[in-house]
Design a protein around this motif. Structure first.
Motif: not given
Length: 479
Positions: A163-177, A127-140
């Motif tokens: 999770x609620x069925x809404x769709x979002x399109x995002x851009x990023x400089x980097x993507x991390x698997x 929890x200390x590590x993820x503090x202030x980092x937004x996380x969205x779970x159950x994404x597809x």
């Protein structure tokens, strides 16, 4: 119905209010648009919440980048928290000196001191590590837009369903698997690195078994320790209990002469030699119950494996009570919700680490971590007891082994590292890949300040990078 005059008055009033807000320091129309855009534009998007990618995200955020974690799993934490894989493996050189560096060292210090042993203390650390980092779970992930105009492709945008069925399109400089089933990189058309089929000699992809972690209470660790001491010297202990058997006041390994005689209720499972940690207060956690043929990309396969692990646990308990000193009054102490996945599909990176790199102590110009764990390949259905290929002294893993081949902005984290299967037997260890995650996050942030991307970094750049990693973070990667 509004009259023409009333409508014109409303328009004038709206314009006046907008002007007042702008002059008074409020949010202007342009600022509002920029703010709206920033909600969908990031510097780093991490897919999955395994520890290694979280360390990358934390380091990147601390160095000024806009970061988000999108997690396909319903809860954050991956194998460490949901799988309760709380048995940590040390990484040392051949003189016994620890190779663990960076943020992850604080976890190992607490673990070795006994202050971080139980799930609650691991959860506090996470929890200390993820503090202030937004996380969205159950994404597809719905789709990925790829830019092919340059020699190396890039991921331009990603569309996901929340999770609620809404769709979002995002851009990023980097993507991390950062998942254990390659939810992003499996969509990018790369070439899979051969897995355990190289060792098992089967004509299809083969994977090391997963583990369902077992938890016990009412253990007399002192009795276990004393009984093993009575059988010393160590050569006698290992003759009686099996190779690699060892017990101190905190950890126990081995006992394979006993565990390999266990007959599981289900042919998908096997009890290998124990890898146990004493969590204090009579509680013990063991990494030993192997499960074959788990597909981490298939929720039904995972759920079925977890179910079988839970069903097998009482039978393992009965067996340990009878055969392992100190376990006579043991009881089960709860069940993890997830598994420890060692091995799944990995895809070619710009440099694929090989076994000779490990055994010749290779240091690369673009090192981002240091390894030294034994080459340890766990069991498959055909390779019943696993296989080892020696203990490297100390070797580097380059940034290129974490950069997806043919892409200039896709990074793989954790056990997705690009390595041949024999090299992977050592490189996969959490402490090694955790350091890489943090290091890459630092480099992302600091080099973007200089308008340099990972794909543009040169040997000269890394001479500078290694200097500031040592000076500012006490991370030594070039010797």
């Amino acid at each position: 119905m509004l009259t023409r005059t009333t409508w014109m008055r409303l328009c004038v009033l709206t314009l006046v209010m907008a002007l007042v807000i702008q002059l008074s320091g409020g949010i202007s129309t342009a600022e509002a648009a920029a703010k709206s855009k920033s909600l969908n534009d990031f510097d780093v998007v991490v897919i999955g919440s395994e520890l290694q990618g979280v360390l990358l995200a934390k380091a990147a955020k601390e160095n000024g980048l806009n970061v988000i974690i999108l997690d396909p799993r319903s809860k954050a934490g991956g194998e460490l928290i949901q799988g309760q894989m709380l048995v940590l493996d040390p990484v040392n050189d051949n003189k016994g000196r620890s190779l663990i560096q960076g943020e992850i060292k604080s976890l190992f210090n607490g673990y070795n001191a006994g202050t971080i042993r139980k799930l609650s203390s691991f959860e506090s650390y996470y929890k200390r590590l993820i503090k202030d980092i937004p996380i969205k779970n159950s994404i597809v992930i719905e789709s990925v837009e790829i830019d092919t105009k340059d020699a190396d492709k890039s991921v331009k945008s990603l569309t996901y369903r929340a999770k609620d069925g809404s769709k979002y399109t995002i851009t990023s400089e980097y993507w991390v698997e950062n998942t254990d089933f390659n939810v992003l990189t499996s969509k990018l058309g790369g070439t899979r690195i051969s897995g355990m089929e190289v060792i098992s000699k089967v004509n299809k992809p083969d994977y090391m078994a997963a583990t369902y972690v077992l938890k016990f209470k009412n253990i007399s660790w002192g009795k276990l320790h004393q009984k093993v001491l009575e059988d010393y010297p160590l050569a006698n202990v290992r003759k009686k209990y099996g190779a690699n058997t060892y017990v101190d006041w905190n950890f126990a390994t081995g006992f394979s002469n006993l565990t390999f005689d266990y007959k599981p209720q289900n042919s998908q499972l096997m009890l290998r030699g124990l890898n146990a940690t004493y969590q204090k207060d009579g509680e013990v956690i063991i990494n030993a119950l192997l499960i074959y043929d788990v597909d981490p990309s298939d929720p039904k396969s995972v759920a079925n494996a977890v179910k079988k692990g839970k069903e097998e646990a009482p039978h393992v308990l009965k067996y340990l009570r009878k055969h392992i000193p100190g376990f006579e009054k043991a009881e089960l102490n709860g069940f993890p919700e997830y598994l420890y996945i060692r091995d799944y599909n990995r895809y070619e990176t710009k440099y694929v680490l090989d076994y000779p790199d490990l055994m010749s102590n290779t240091m690369f110009w673009d090192n981002v971590t240091i390894g030294g764990y034994p080459v340890d390949l766990q069991a498959t259905r055909k390779v019943k007891k696993g296989v080892g290929y020696g203990k490297p002294d100390k070797y580097g893993i380059p940034l290129r082994s974490f950069q997806l081949k043919s892409y200039n902005n896709v990074v793989v984290a954790g056990k997705n590292v690009g390595a041949t299967i024999k090299a992977y037997g050592s490189a996969r260890i959490m402490a090694t890949t955790a350091l890489a995650g943090q290091t890459i996050g630092i480099i992302m942030g600091r080099e973007l300040q200089n308008n340099k991307r990972l794909s543009e970094l040169t040997k000269a750049d890394f001479q500078r990078i290694h200097k500031y990693l040592e000076k500012d973070y006490k991370i030594v990667l070039n010797r």
